[in-house]
Design a protein around this motif. Structure first.
Motif, PDB file in Angstrom:
ATOM      1  N   TYR A   1      -1.619  11.270   0.051  1.00  0.00           N
ATOM      2  CA  TYR A   1      -1.803  10.609   1.112  1.00  0.00           C
ATOM      3  C   TYR A   1      -0.987  11.147   2.324  1.00  0.00           C
ATOM      4  CZ  TYR A   1      -2.691   6.869   4.208  1.00  0.00           C
ATOM      5  OH  TYR A   1      -3.135   5.915   5.330  1.00  0.00           O
TER       6      TYR A   1
ATOM      7  N   GLU B   1      -7.282   4.784   0.561  1.00  0.00           N
ATOM      8  CA  GLU B   1      -7.580   3.441   1.182  1.00  0.00           C
ATOM      9  C   GLU B   1      -8.705   2.643   0.544  1.00  0.00           C
ATOM     10  OE1 GLU B   1      -7.861   4.595   5.213  1.00  0.00           O
ATOM     11  OE2 GLU B   1      -5.874   5.152   5.525  1.00  0.00           O
TER      12      GLU B   1
ATOM     13  N   PHE C   1       0.748  -1.094  -0.170  1.00  0.00           N
ATOM     14  CA  PHE C   1       0.010  -0.068  -0.087  1.00  0.00           C
ATOM     15  C   PHE C   1       0.845   1.193  -0.140  1.00  0.00           C
ATOM     16  CE2 PHE C   1      -2.608   3.302   2.120  1.00  0.00           C
ATOM     17  CZ  PHE C   1      -3.633   3.444   1.395  1.00  0.00           C
TER      18      PHE C   1
END
Length: 405
Positions: free
Chosen positions: A226, A383, A171
């Motif tokens: 992010y 996410e 991720f």
């Protein structure tokens, strides 16, 4: 009737169980309980007791999706499910699509119309049956989007599958993507929410323009990430007062050498350079680990295709792929646009047209972007991309529903 929905159902079920399903005695018990509570009983009390009592015994539920007066339903559950099946399937013609009304369904499906006529069911009766059998099905406005070509479907499928594997493997990649997009925002009031009584007043009056024929317009690029949150906001040519207040001595030119009135590939290059320089400031680079670099994502607008990003130091390996017509895969920045638009609307509704200036509009947008927008909302969207990629893969690259956009 609605007054029978919540109060009477448990009384009917209790009476039915207490009298072991004997309808006459159960009905008498039900009426006694209603009298003791000093509440009005349904007109057809026996049918009401039988319906909800059996429902309770069979599935342990007395929850209804609508009111029920106890009258026998005109359409059985099988009838309702048949109609729901046709509505779910939609048209079988070349364009496909949903039915626009029960009347439309009846006109195009003789077998359905024949069954409904035999039952004596009106369109409104059918609508209630559909709601009862399938409460999640609604009648409303659909989002209109272009039909994908085979190539676009393949591109979306392969890109989503690749990103899904990347995100599930690491991720960290998603955390390094800088999402970039442009927006045109006229300084006009186009919506107003609030409590009101329609029969008394349903209009919001404003001194600000309510159509596009007005002078103040913001055109801007934003970049979000992010790890960094709101990274950069850049106004571009076409914003009221630009390019005059940007570089009067060297305005951007069109291919024909005329002064540009809108964004050009050269300006896009300069904007991307600003974004890259901001991302590579020491404080921002501190978020990266050794050997990592930022990734950049922008849509496939023709102006972006004409820009030479390599001149700005953005190499091919620095791109995070985004297929055509894929705003759902770019929702991280698209949602920020929506958030900014909403809050600018709230601000505009409080302004006076005579006092509103383009500088005040710019400052408010910058304030919202840099000072009010929360990094956590950006992080939640990044996410949730895993679910979006999964939905696109399951749809074979096709359109996904609003929960994934």
């Amino acid at each position: 009737m609605k007054e029978f929905a919540d109060v009477h159902r448990p009384l009917a079920a209790e009476a039915y169980v207490a009298k072991k399903g004997d309808i006459p005695t159960a009905t008498a018990e039900f009426l006694t309980r209603c009298q003791n509570l000093e509440i009005k009983a349904p007109r057809d009390a026996a049918s009401f007791v039988e319906w909800w009592g059996q429902r309770w015994v069979e599935d342990g539920s007395i929850e209804g999706h609508g009111s029920n007066s106890g009258r026998k339903r005109m359409l059985s559950s099988d009838d309702g499910q048949l109609v729901v099946g046709y509505l779910k399937k939609g048209r079988a013609d070349a364009d496909g699509g949903v039915y626009g009304s029960i009347r439309e369904l009846r006109q195009e499906c003789p077998e359905v119309d024949e069954m409904l006529q035999a039952r004596g069911a009106s369109d409104s009766t059918v609508e209630r049956a559909v709601h009862y059998e399938c409460p999640e099905m609604v009648f409303g406005d659909l989002v209109v989007k272009p039909k994908y070509t085979c190539k676009q479907l393949d591109d979306r499928y392969s890109t989503a599958a690749g990103h899904l594997e990347t995100f599930t493997t690491s991720f960290r990649v998603g955390q390094r993507v800088i999402w970039i997009d442009a927006k045109t925002m006229p300084m006009q009031v186009n919506s107003k929410k609030g409590w009101f009584i329609p029969s008394e007043k349903d209009t919001f009056e404003t001194t600000l323009p309510t159509n596009l024929k007005q002078p103040l317009v913001l055109k801007y690029y934003i970049a979000v990430n992010y790890l960094l949150g709101a990274l950069e906001l850049v106004f571009y040519t076409g914003t009221t007062g630009m390019p005059a207040d940007r570089n009067p001595g060297a305005p951007y030119k069109t291919k024909k050498g005329k002064k540009a009135s809108g964004v050009t590939s050269m300006e896009v290059n300069d904007i991307m350079k600003l974004v890259k320089e901001k991302a590579e400031e020491p404080g921002n680079m501190a978020h990266l680990r050794r050997g990592e670099h930022w990734l950049y994502s922008w849509d496939n607008d023709k102006i972006h295709k004409g820009a030479d990003m390599s001149k700005m130091g953005i190499k091919r390996e620095h791109r995070f792929d985004l297929p055509e017509l894929s705003s759902d895969m770019h929702k991280t920045v698209e949602h920020v646009h929506g958030w900014l638009d909403h809050h600018m609307q709230v601000w505009l509704q409080k302004q006076n047209r005579k006092e509103l200036t383009i500088d005040a509009c710019k400052q408010q947008l910058q304030h919202l972007f840099y000072n009010v927008l929360k990094k956590e909302s950006i992080q939640r969207d990044v996410e949730s991309l895993v679910e979006t990629y999964e939905a696109i893969v399951l749809a074979g690259g096709g359109h996904v529903t609003s929960q994934f956009r």
